[in-house]
Design an enzyme around this catalytic site. Structure first.
Site, PDB file in Angstrom:
ATOM      1  N   CYS A 336      -8.051  -4.194  -1.172  1.00 32.80           N
ATOM      2  CA  CYS A 336      -9.390  -3.995  -0.622  1.00 32.80           C
ATOM      3  C   CYS A 336     -10.454  -4.377  -1.653  1.00 32.80           C
ATOM      4  O   CYS A 336     -10.569  -5.540  -2.009  1.00 32.80           O
ATOM      5  CB  CYS A 336      -9.549  -2.558  -0.123  1.00 32.80           C
ATOM      6  N   HIS A 435      -4.719  -1.314   3.209  1.00 33.69           N
ATOM      7  CA  HIS A 435      -4.343  -0.040   2.599  1.00 33.69           C
ATOM      8  C   HIS A 435      -2.993   0.381   3.173  1.00 33.69           C
ATOM      9  O   HIS A 435      -2.666   0.089   4.313  1.00 33.69           O
ATOM     10  CB  HIS A 435      -5.368   1.041   2.927  1.00 33.69           C
TER      11      HIS A 435
END
Length: 492
Positions: A336, A435
């Site tokens: 991310c 994630h």
């Protein structure tokens, strides 16, 4: 099964263990044949999770839902506050960004009815589907200066018709004062809803506290439903990054050393829980340049403020250490915000994150990121590179990442909807927006494979391990709580 009233675990203060106690009761009720669900009206955390519908909630409620054996939903945490600075937080309402507000703005009476109605409606919807609702309060029940604007503690319990269990942490000391003071500061109506007291994190010989239990009951006129001992051998995800203070900070000599870069605005640190438990790995968190350069694998985590953290990495020398370590053969992977930092630049022309409009990245990947006003939140199924393994994870990010012109692009991941994710430069340099990618055993094996000479253990089944931990937690709490009394409280 008979209908049980909702039960709320409210605290005498922050960090008394309410989240884990609520998870334990979710699993206990499931074991006893009920269909429970967690609920926390308002949560403040950088650790969030994407629901199956692609909406955002606090990670603690996702963990509690997992303990309850059900998919998570925004009704379990309708209001999420994600701090961006010490005084400002992004407000996420029913899974979607609602805007940024300062603490002063957020706790004003004006507009409070909108949020109160939203969280009450979420609870009402949830209660129609599940039995019982296991509720969690926030902070202390005794913040009497905020009573009129409180939408998560006793006013929420009163709306729900819930029986409140007051949770106190004896490990921090002052348990008599904190319990008695909390009860005495309640209104008469709030005290009527408070049906039990649970003493958490007890150390030592339980017999020495038998008189303490009686003193608390006599002082407060409320029964103590249990005294739960402190434990070290049960692993349940912790809600807040304050727990990073208890984690490893240095490299080891006998395992694959995995360094997670300790960012100031680190988010979703639960991405690394499986590696932390994997017996093949020594995982540690650091912003010490020497410790970073000792790592076999460097993981750059997500960030709530990517540009601010990138600026800090350049200022404190960590950026240079990451680049140096990679040149010397260390694997570098970004997730991310960490993926964004690995590129040539991160741009924020719309000032989504703040005043910095552009910063050069680490230059490890030929990509450029531009921050966008729209947040992407979704669960994903995917495979990676040439693997046939079926993996799952979730995305929560603001920003679009594209390869630089003239770059030969190779995706790291192939999503089930036909799209691609991430960038794969070579065996030791890649990044992703997903994630939870490290919750997939096949990807862990891929990450560790270049260090095969250090590996001696079998692959780690994290899902089975988590189920075992929820059951161990339930057994631990059940053994030390009067469950007959709990059921009597919830039915009479």
């Amino acid at each position: 099964m008979e209908k049980l009233r909702p039960i709320m675990f409210a605290g005498t203060g922050s960090d008394v263990g309410k989240s884990v106690i609520a998870a334990a009761f979710c699993r206990i009720f499931l074991q006893d044949g009920y269909h429970p669900a967690p609920f926390k009206a308002q949560n403040m955390a950088l650790n969030s999770f994407a629901t199956p519908e692609g909406l955002e909630i606090g990670r603690a409620q996702a963990v509690q839902a997992e303990a309850a054996g059900i998919p998570c939903h925004t009704d379990m945490n309708p209001l999420l506050l994600k701090p961006t600075t010490d005084k400002v937080a992004q407000v996420v309402l029913n899974g979607k960004p609602y805007g940024n507000q300062s603490a002063y703005q957020y706790f004003k009476k004006e507009g409070r009815d909108v949020l109160r109605k939203a969280v009450n409606n979420a609870f009402d919807r949830l209660e129609k589907r599940f039995n019982p609702i296991v509720m969690e309060g926030a902070g202390s029940v005794s913040e009497i200066n905020l009573r009129e604007t409180d939408i998560v503690n006793l006013p929420m319990a009163i709306h729900a018709g819930a029986d409140v269990i007051l949770v106190a942490d004896i490990d921090r000391g002052g348990v008599f004062a904190s319990v008695y003071g909390s009860v005495m500061l309640m209104t008469e109506e709030e005290r009527k809803h408070t049906k039990g007291i649970l003493i958490n994190k007890f150390r030592g010989d339980m017999r020495l506290f038998e008189s303490g239990v009686k003193i608390i009951e006599d002082l407060c006129g409320i029964p103590v439903i249990g005294v739960v001992p402190y434990y070290k051998d049960i692993y349940i995800e912790e809600e807040d990054s304050v727990m990073l203070q208890t984690k490893n900070l240095q490299a080891s000599h006998d395992k694959v050393n995995v360094a997670v870069v300790l960012l100031r605005h680190l988010s979703n640190f639960t991405d690394f829980n499986i590696l932390e438990r994997d017996p093949r790995v020594h995982l540690y968190y650091t912003n010490n340049t020497d410790e970073i350069e000792k790592a076999d694998i460097i993981l750059i985590p997500g960030s709530k403020s990517t540009l601010a953290d990138m600026y800090e990495l350049r200022r404190n020398g960590v950026a240079q250490s990451i680049i140096k370590a990679h040149k010397e053969g260390t694997t570098v992977m970004g997730i991310c915000g960490g993926y964004q930092m690995m590129g040539q630049e991160v741009c924020d022309p719309l000032h989504v994150e703040g005043s910095i409009e552009r910063l050069p990245g680490l230059g490890l990947l030929p990509i450029s990121t531009e921050m966008q006003g729209e947040k992407v939140t979704r669960q994903v199924q995917f495979s990676f590179l040439d693997s046939n393994a079926s993996c799952e994870g979730y995305e929560i990010h603001m920003g679009t990442t594209t390869p630089l012109d003239g770059t030969e692009y190779k995706a790291l991941n192939y999503l089930s909807d036909g799209t691609n994710d991430g960038f794969y430069l070579d065996r030791k340099c890649f990044g992703t927006y997903i994630h939870g990618i490290l919750d997939n055993g096949a990807f862990i094996d891929f990450l560790l494979e270049p260090y095969a000479e250090k590996l001696s253990n079998e692959p780690f089944d994290f899902k089975a391990y988590k189920e075992e931990q929820y059951n161990k937690l339930a057994d631990h709490v059940r053994k030390n709580v009067n469950m007959d009394l709990v059921y009597k409280i919830l039915t009479t």
